[in-house]
Motif scaffolding. Sequence first.
Motif, mmCIF file in Angstrom:
data_model
loop_
_atom_site.group_PDB
_atom_site.id
_atom_site.type_symbol
_atom_site.label_atom_id
_atom_site.label_comp_id
_atom_site.label_asym_id
_atom_site.label_seq_id
_atom_site.Cartn_x
_atom_site.Cartn_y
_atom_site.Cartn_z
ATOM 1 N N ALA A 1 0.663 -1.171 -0.047
ATOM 2 C CA ALA A 1 0.221 -0.239 -0.019
ATOM 3 C C ALA A 1 0.901 1.187 0.113
ATOM 4 N N ALA A 2 1.908 1.190 0.889
ATOM 5 C CA ALA A 2 3.055 2.593 0.757
ATOM 6 C C ALA A 2 3.708 2.656 -0.383
ATOM 7 N N MET A 3 3.902 1.577 -1.296
ATOM 8 C CA MET A 3 4.481 1.518 -2.432
ATOM 9 C C MET A 3 3.431 2.262 -3.709
ATOM 10 N N ARG A 4 2.377 1.552 -3.312
ATOM 11 C CA ARG A 4 1.332 2.258 -4.393
ATOM 12 C C ARG A 4 1.155 3.901 -4.170
ATOM 13 N N ALA A 5 1.209 3.990 -3.011
ATOM 14 C CA ALA A 5 0.878 5.510 -2.800
ATOM 15 C C ALA A 5 2.168 6.403 -3.281
ATOM 16 N N VAL A 6 3.232 5.992 -2.969
ATOM 17 C CA VAL A 6 4.572 6.651 -3.369
ATOM 18 C C VAL A 6 4.348 6.630 -4.868
ATOM 19 N N VAL A 7 4.199 5.706 -5.759
ATOM 20 C CA VAL A 7 4.125 5.652 -7.251
ATOM 21 C C VAL A 7 3.066 6.685 -7.437
ATOM 22 N N SER A 8 1.746 6.657 -7.177
ATOM 23 C CA SER A 8 0.899 7.533 -7.605
ATOM 24 C C SER A 8 1.037 8.918 -7.109
ATOM 25 N N GLU A 9 1.914 9.347 -6.393
ATOM 26 C CA GLU A 9 2.294 10.812 -6.084
ATOM 27 C C GLU A 9 3.535 11.295 -7.053
ATOM 28 N N MET A 10 4.178 10.378 -7.605
ATOM 29 C CA MET A 10 5.377 10.907 -8.270
ATOM 30 C C MET A 10 4.887 11.865 -9.554
ATOM 31 N N SER A 11 5.442 12.923 -9.650
ATOM 32 C CA SER A 11 5.300 13.736 -10.837
ATOM 33 C C SER A 11 5.931 13.482 -11.935
ATOM 34 N N PRO A 12 5.740 14.133 -13.124
ATOM 35 C CA PRO A 12 6.455 13.546 -14.363
ATOM 36 C C PRO A 12 7.793 13.583 -14.461
ATOM 37 N N GLU A 13 8.494 14.975 -13.486
ATOM 38 C CA GLU A 13 9.832 15.283 -13.405
ATOM 39 C C GLU A 13 10.471 14.380 -12.420
ATOM 40 N N THR A 14 9.653 13.932 -11.566
ATOM 41 C CA THR A 14 10.217 12.750 -10.710
ATOM 42 C C THR A 14 10.264 11.325 -11.254
ATOM 43 N N TRP A 15 9.609 10.936 -12.233
ATOM 44 C CA TRP A 15 9.513 9.940 -13.021
ATOM 45 C C TRP A 15 10.726 10.000 -14.105
ATOM 46 N N GLU A 16 11.017 11.136 -14.641
ATOM 47 C CA GLU A 16 12.046 10.986 -15.548
ATOM 48 C C GLU A 16 13.540 11.143 -14.851
ATOM 49 N N PHE A 17 13.578 11.764 -13.689
ATOM 50 C CA PHE A 17 14.591 11.769 -12.920
ATOM 51 C C PHE A 17 14.918 10.197 -12.455
ATOM 52 N N GLU A 18 14.088 9.552 -12.045
ATOM 53 C CA GLU A 18 14.080 8.217 -11.623
ATOM 54 C C GLU A 18 14.640 7.485 -12.489
ATOM 55 N N ARG A 19 14.128 7.673 -13.984
ATOM 56 C CA ARG A 19 14.471 6.781 -15.159
ATOM 57 C C ARG A 19 15.856 6.754 -15.417
ATOM 58 N N ARG A 20 16.399 8.091 -15.167
ATOM 59 C CA ARG A 20 17.600 8.573 -15.605
ATOM 60 C C ARG A 20 18.679 7.694 -14.485
ATOM 61 N N ARG A 21 18.361 7.911 -13.299
ATOM 62 C CA ARG A 21 19.170 7.707 -12.050
ATOM 63 C C ARG A 21 19.300 5.976 -12.156
ATOM 64 N N GLN A 22 17.975 5.137 -12.616
ATOM 65 C CA GLN A 22 18.272 3.809 -12.618
ATOM 66 C C GLN A 22 19.045 3.404 -13.763
ATOM 67 N N LEU A 23 18.983 3.935 -14.834
ATOM 68 C CA LEU A 23 19.609 3.591 -16.082
ATOM 69 C C LEU A 23 21.240 3.756 -15.436
ATOM 70 N N LEU A 24 21.700 4.689 -14.953
ATOM 71 C CA LEU A 24 22.876 4.851 -14.581
ATOM 72 C C LEU A 24 23.395 3.721 -13.614
ATOM 73 N N VAL A 25 22.487 3.369 -12.547
ATOM 74 C CA VAL A 25 22.699 2.643 -11.641
ATOM 75 C C VAL A 25 22.940 1.106 -12.303
ATOM 76 N N LEU A 26 22.033 0.576 -13.129
ATOM 77 C CA LEU A 26 21.975 -0.330 -13.522
ATOM 78 C C LEU A 26 23.036 -0.870 -14.611
ATOM 79 N N GLY A 27 23.592 0.420 -15.106
ATOM 80 C CA GLY A 27 24.411 0.325 -16.442
ATOM 81 C C GLY A 27 26.054 0.552 -15.809
ATOM 82 N N VAL A 28 25.948 0.847 -14.678
ATOM 83 C CA VAL A 28 27.426 1.037 -14.137
ATOM 84 C C VAL A 28 27.812 -0.023 -13.396
#
Length: 203
Positions: free
Chosen positions: A91-118
Amino acid sequence: MTAPPTGLRERKKAKTRAAIRENAMRLFEEQGFAATTVEQIAEAAEVSPSTFFRYFPAKEDVILVDDVDAVLVEGIRTQPPEVPPVEAIRAAMRAVVSEMSPETWEFERRRQLLVLGVPELRARMLQQMTGSIDLIAGVIAERAGLPAGDFSARVAAGAAIGAMLSVLPADGMVPAEGVTLGDYQRIEQALTLLQQGLPLGPR
């Protein structure tokens, strides 16, 4: 995802931290993580290297610090006490995801690409999961009225973190699109399987 800082000092600190992270991200993407120095990041963010280290202990932490953890823990804490631990995490995870702004999603996408790629970042991220277990175990124990460090709470937290890790690509390949809403939906599916006693078979 959290309330914006209200005082002038807090707003300045938040702005400086954001500038450091954004410029670091840009440099990592442009010239690679290993080739980027703290001095370059500080110069791009218009701060001194000593200021950089006041916000981030090491270059890796610019990417590895996850702002979602504290929000997730607070979300678990606010779930009704009768809600079982894994369901509270879902439930907490669902709430966190639902509150993410488009900017937060984009930053997280870029961050995860770096984490997984390095490789060194990916390895450090997996090591940091121990800290995530500690955080979640603490709030699980708190909700259940158990002492801090309770073994059963730590096992529950470790099982939940393990379920979340199962969503990572098994072959080590980095998805071109980075993190997506589907990844969080798979995390929720993994937690559902855990709550159901881990029945095997296609879902």
